[in-house]
Design an enzyme around this catalytic site. Structure first.
Site, PDB file in Angstrom:
ATOM      1  N   SER A   1      -5.906 -50.688 -49.988  1.00 30.26           N
ATOM      2  CA  SER A   1      -6.600 -50.482 -51.258  1.00 30.26           C
ATOM      3  C   SER A   1      -6.039 -49.251 -51.983  1.00 30.26           C
ATOM      4  O   SER A   1      -4.855 -49.221 -52.313  1.00 30.26           O
ATOM      5  CB  SER A   1      -8.101 -50.380 -51.014  1.00 30.26           C
ATOM      6  OG  SER A   1      -8.828 -50.479 -52.229  1.00 30.26           O
TER       7      SER A   1
ATOM      8  N   ASP B   1      -9.553 -61.667 -52.816  1.00 29.70           N
ATOM      9  CA  ASP B   1      -9.583 -60.238 -53.097  1.00 29.70           C
ATOM     10  C   ASP B   1      -9.810 -60.012 -54.597  1.00 29.70           C
ATOM     11  O   ASP B   1      -9.155 -60.651 -55.425  1.00 29.70           O
ATOM     12  CB  ASP B   1      -8.246 -59.618 -52.670  1.00 29.70           C
ATOM     13  CG  ASP B   1      -8.205 -58.099 -52.746  1.00 29.70           C
ATOM     14  OD1 ASP B   1      -9.049 -57.503 -53.433  1.00 29.70           O
ATOM     15  OD2 ASP B   1      -7.314 -57.513 -52.118  1.00 29.70           O
TER      16      ASP B   1
ATOM     17  N   HIS C   1     -11.492 -58.575 -50.227  1.00 30.91           N
ATOM     18  CA  HIS C   1     -10.841 -57.266 -50.198  1.00 30.91           C
ATOM     19  C   HIS C   1     -11.111 -56.537 -48.879  1.00 30.91           C
ATOM     20  O   HIS C   1     -12.240 -56.403 -48.466  1.00 30.91           O
ATOM     21  CB  HIS C   1     -11.335 -56.432 -51.383  1.00 30.91           C
ATOM     22  CG  HIS C   1     -10.557 -55.180 -51.614  1.00 30.91           C
ATOM     23  ND1 HIS C   1      -9.205 -55.180 -51.869  1.00 30.91           N
ATOM     24  CD2 HIS C   1     -10.938 -53.880 -51.635  1.00 30.91           C
ATOM     25  CE1 HIS C   1      -8.792 -53.939 -52.047  1.00 30.91           C
ATOM     26  NE2 HIS C   1      -9.814 -53.127 -51.898  1.00 30.91           N
TER      27      HIS C   1
END
Length: 315
Positions: free
Chosen positions: A162, A257, A289
């Site tokens: 991320s 995601d 995600h």
């Protein structure tokens, strides 16, 4: 007569995770526990914390997998890991990441250096990038005895999830602009977080909203807002992908995601560029995600771990 201060209004909330208030305050709704370094009985990995800058609080957590007796002189690849959390959440010592990097170090057979950088909004960007760069250069200098004795800095890898993958991108540009030092063999982008002012094909309104709110508090002085090249590497004026300072790259995401479209666009831009390295794509069908942090024992998480391990091994 004194006026009562206005209540601090919620600007954004991720139910069960966190709230961001208009003042910039971040409230953790499900804060993971902080785990101590030491021996992990399940994997045999040893870890320890090292403070790099007492003034800023910058530190790293090192992970040394159980060493095999033969060959005794074989050294381990060094993997510098940058945790996610939108630049505002988590740490290297949080259960979320300690329980991920332990098995990663064991499975990939790497000496891992997990970076505990300063968090926004208390420390707005570029603090996170400066801390990460300082930690990467420290790891590459082999000042620590574990790295000096067991690490093969000729096989240096970067990885992050991320916002941590966003940091990886920044580190690669810095490495390239610093005469290729430190030299990075490979980079693993786990569900990278990028953004931009104009939604691209496949990008949801929710993803754009989350990105805008986080970036506003993480980097309030950003020129161009969400089109700052640090968040939008494909924005006009951003350094071209051929400037990336590594030889190989693996970009991973889940088909559900929030940031899938941006991750895919990044991969395609790198693949189509004049960058001389090799870039590969791994997609976890039906997964959201950073799912691998919440359910590491599921089949898709195991497949992702296997892919990362194979990438480090050169496959």
């Amino acid at each position: 007569m004194a006026m009562e201060p206005a209540p601090d209004e919620v600007d954004f909330e991720s139910p069960g995770h966190f709230r961001i208030y208009k003042s910039g305050r971040v409230e953790h709704l499900n804060k993971p526990p902080v785990l101590p370094a030491g021996l992990d009985e399940a994997t045999g990995v040893k870890s320890k914390d090292v403070v790099l800058d007492a003034e800023t609080g910058l530190s790293v957590r090192l992970y040394l997998p159980k060493l095999q007796h033969e060959p005794s002189n074989k050294k381990l690849p060094v993997l510098v890991f940058f945790h996610g959390g939108g630049f505002m959440l988590e740490s290297a010592a949080s259960a979320t990441y300690h329980t991920y990097v332990n098995p990663l170090a064991a499975a990939a057979g790497v000496l891992a250096v997990s970076v505990c950088y300063r968090l926004a909004p208390r420390h707005p960007l570029p603090a996170v990038y400066e801390d990460s760069w300082a930690a990467l250069r420290w790891a590459a200098s082999a000042q620590d005895e574990w790295i000096a004795e067991h690490g093969d800095l000729g096989r240096l890898f970067l990885a992050g999830d991320s916002a941590g993958a966003n940091i990886v991108h920044d580190m690669l540009l810095r490495a390239s602009g610093d005469g290729g030092s430190p030299r990075v063999e490979g980079a693993v982008m786990l569900h990278p977080w990028f953004g931009g002012s104009k939604r691209i094909e496949g990008e949801t309104e929710v993803a754009a909203e989350v990105t805008a709110v986080f970036w506003k508090y993480a980097c309030p002085g950003a020129v161009g807002g969400v089109d700052d090249p640090r968040l939008n590497p494909l924005a006009p004026g951003a350094l071209a992908p051929e400037k990336l300072g590594c030889a190989r790259m693996l970009v991973c995401t889940g088909s559900k995601d929030w940031f899938y479209a941006r991750g895919r666009a990044y991969y395609e831009a790198v693949a189509a560029s004049a960058w001389p390295g090799d870039v590969a794509w791994h997609e976890s069908e039906g997964e959201e995600h950073v799912f691998f942090l919440e359910k590491p024992e599921c089949e898709k998480a195991k497949q992702l771990m296997d892919r990362v391990v194979a990438f480090v091994a050169g496959a």
